[in-house]
Scaffold this motif. Structure first.
Motif, short mmCIF file in Angstrom:
data_model
loop_
_atom_site.label_atom_id
_atom_site.label_comp_id
_atom_site.label_asym_id
_atom_site.label_seq_id
_atom_site.Cartn_x
_atom_site.Cartn_y
_atom_site.Cartn_z
N VAL A 309 0.74 -0.97 0.02
CA VAL A 309 -0.11 -0.12 0.04
C VAL A 309 0.72 1.23 0.06
O VAL A 309 0.45 2.49 -0.28
N ILE A 310 2.04 1.04 0.30
CA ILE A 310 3.28 2.38 0.37
C ILE A 310 4.37 1.77 -0.09
O ILE A 310 4.77 0.53 0.41
N ALA A 311 5.21 2.45 -0.64
CA ALA A 311 6.77 1.82 -1.38
C ALA A 311 7.24 3.15 -1.50
O ALA A 311 6.96 4.41 -1.92
N ALA A 312 8.73 3.10 -1.35
CA ALA A 312 9.73 4.01 -1.57
C ALA A 312 11.06 3.51 -2.17
O ALA A 312 11.42 2.36 -1.43
N ASN A 313 11.84 4.17 -2.71
CA ASN A 313 13.18 3.86 -3.02
C ASN A 313 14.16 4.07 -2.00
O ASN A 313 14.06 5.08 -1.41
N LEU A 314 15.23 3.35 -1.79
CA LEU A 314 16.36 3.40 -1.15
C LEU A 314 17.58 3.40 -1.89
O LEU A 314 17.62 3.32 -3.23
N ASP A 315 18.82 3.57 -1.50
CA ASP A 315 20.04 3.56 -2.16
C ASP A 315 20.49 2.31 -2.81
O ASP A 315 20.14 1.34 -2.22
N GLY A 316 20.58 2.49 -4.13
CA GLY A 316 20.71 1.31 -5.04
C GLY A 316 22.14 1.08 -5.54
O GLY A 316 23.20 1.75 -4.88
N GLY A 317 22.24 0.67 -6.82
CA GLY A 317 23.58 0.82 -7.47
C GLY A 317 24.45 -0.28 -6.69
O GLY A 317 24.25 -1.38 -6.22
N SER A 318 25.93 0.15 -6.47
CA SER A 318 26.62 -0.72 -5.84
C SER A 318 26.39 -0.96 -4.47
O SER A 318 27.23 -1.56 -3.60
N SER A 319 25.66 -0.04 -3.88
CA SER A 319 25.28 -0.04 -2.43
C SER A 319 24.22 -1.24 -2.02
O SER A 319 24.26 -1.70 -0.91
N THR A 320 23.74 -1.77 -3.12
CA THR A 320 22.60 -2.87 -2.79
C THR A 320 23.23 -4.00 -2.16
O THR A 320 24.03 -4.76 -3.13
N VAL A 321 22.69 -4.55 -1.16
CA VAL A 321 23.33 -5.62 -0.41
C VAL A 321 22.42 -6.29 0.42
O VAL A 321 21.44 -5.44 1.26
N LEU A 322 22.20 -7.45 0.56
CA LEU A 322 21.25 -8.37 1.56
C LEU A 322 22.25 -9.20 2.15
O LEU A 322 22.85 -10.21 1.69
N VAL A 323 22.24 -9.20 3.59
CA VAL A 323 23.17 -9.97 4.41
C VAL A 323 22.21 -10.64 5.42
O VAL A 323 21.34 -10.03 5.99
N LYS A 324 22.35 -11.98 5.35
CA LYS A 324 21.85 -13.14 6.38
C LYS A 324 22.89 -13.42 7.37
O LYS A 324 23.80 -14.21 6.99
N GLU A 325 22.81 -13.11 8.57
CA GLU A 325 23.75 -13.52 9.63
C GLU A 325 25.32 -13.31 8.95
O GLU A 325 25.58 -12.23 8.83
N ASP A 326 26.01 -14.20 8.75
CA ASP A 326 27.27 -14.17 8.20
C ASP A 326 27.29 -14.34 6.63
O ASP A 326 28.55 -14.39 6.18
#
Length: 373
Positions: A309-326
């Motif tokens: 129902v709501i959405a917005a952009n965050l920093d992307g490009g080379s910054s895009t990262v998803l980390v799960k634990e280690d």
């Protein structure tokens, strides 16, 4: 003694031999010339399509938009001209500001801890998502109050999200806001706009009554996005927030009309919320063979399909990262791996125990040199 007759076959009464025919000379094929001629005509056809047809022009502007999202923004002038580049940037700035001025009115029902326990859901889920030209992940955080905004530990230097996750004991980490990056060689220490963590303003480069475009969560677990004054944010009970834009879904309606308006193809990190309170993060790889990247329109459609129902952009490009634990789950676009960043949204089992200190406290932000480590 008998001697052999050395006369010609004709003298011996034999049929004369036919005259020898000269073999025709093989004509040498100028393969290089043919290739160059074919290339010339193909270039003429492509150039005519690229510059003179509606579909070619749309593709050309898509390429220019993609360059605008990178450190090589100035290269876009070779596709659309300097005036075209300036006009395109101004158009997006105006469009993003207008989108960020819209206010969300639909209610979001964040479940209570008891309700969440009854639903027997995990803290979060991660599922793969993909389109014709991209691959990535969709993160679902069922209790938005499990999210905290983390900042670097050391003065003068940003921090990798994987380091923030490990240092704080978080279960999950996603890059958040942008930062001052002169000549794209910055160290990730100086954010742009505002940073709020735990309901306190950690950083603000503007006045308290000057609106800035934010992405965050309030004390009730409701996602807040769009233009807001810092003074209003405190009154609204905003708990975790960074500055970035645009807001592109409001009241369940997508604000980006089509692919051509999606700000090019790039790695993306975006955030959304559904009516039942679930926070969604889209993490899209880009600038690689397995995934070129996505437009904001692509992400918008993914979020809408999942009930945002709501959405917005965050920093992307080379910054895009998803980390799960280690473990880094996605594949960051930078050939050097993770970037050093000023902020990250972290997910905790017990967020109240998270030790997050204001690294900018007591600093004169006007004297920060973001190019030095």
């Amino acid at each position: 003694m008998e001697t052999r007759n050395a006369a010609s076959p004709a003298a011996r009464g034999a049929a004369p031999l036919p005259p020898r025919r000269k073999k025709p000379k093989r004509r040498k094929v100028n393969w290089l010339g043919r290739f160059m001629l074919s290339f010339f005509f193909a270039s003429l056809l492509f150039g005519g399509w690229f510059f003179l047809t509606p579909s070619g022009t749309q593709f050309r502007y898509m390429m220019a938009d993609t360059l605008i999202t990178t450190q090589h923004r100035h290269w876009a002038k070779y596709l659309i001209g300097q005036e075209g580049l300036e006009r395109q940037v101004a158009s997006y700035t105006k469009q993003f500001d207008e989108m960020s001025d819209l206010k969300s009115t639909l209610p979001v029902f964040v479940p209570t801890p008891v309700e969440l326990e009854q639903q027997d859901k995990p803290i979060f889920d991660i599922e793969p998502i993909e389109g014709p030209k991209f691959k990535g992940y969709l993160v679902k955080v069922y209790d938005p109050k499990k999210i905290r905004l983390a900042v670097p530990e050391k003065i003068g230097k940003g921090e990798k999200v994987s380091s923030m996750v490990k240092r704080t004991g978080a279960a999950l980490g996603i890059n958040a806001g942008g930062f001052v990056d002169p000549e794209w060689k910055g160290n990730g220490f100086q954010p742009t706009g505002i940073v709020i963590s735990g309901g306190k303003i950690f950083y603000n480069d503007g006045a308290m009554n000057t609106p800035t475009s934010i992405v965050g969560i309030d004390k009730n677990g409701r996602m807040i996005a769009g233009n807001h004054k810092p003074s209003d944010m405190l009154a609204m009970g905003v708990q975790e927030a960074v500055t970035f834009k645009p807001q592109f879904i409001v009241d369940g309606k997508g604000l980006i009309k089509d692919q051509a308006s999606g700000w090019g193809i790039a790695p993306r990190t975006c955030m959304a919320q559904t009516a039942d309170g679930t926070i969604l993060f889209a993490i899209i790889d880009g600038r690689q063979t397995h995934s070129i990247g996505a437009t904001l329109y692509d992400v918008q459609q993914i979020f809408l399909e999942h009930g945002a129902v709501i959405a917005a952009n965050l920093d992307g490009g080379s910054s895009t990262v998803l980390v799960k634990e280690d473990e880094i789950i996605n594949k960051p676009a930078s050939p050097y791996g993770e970037r050093y960043l000023p902020t990250a949204f972290l997910v905790f089992d017990h967020p109240e125990k998270a030790q997050i200190r204001n690294v900018w406290e007591g600093l004169d932000i006007s004297k920060i040199d973001p190019s030095k480590w």
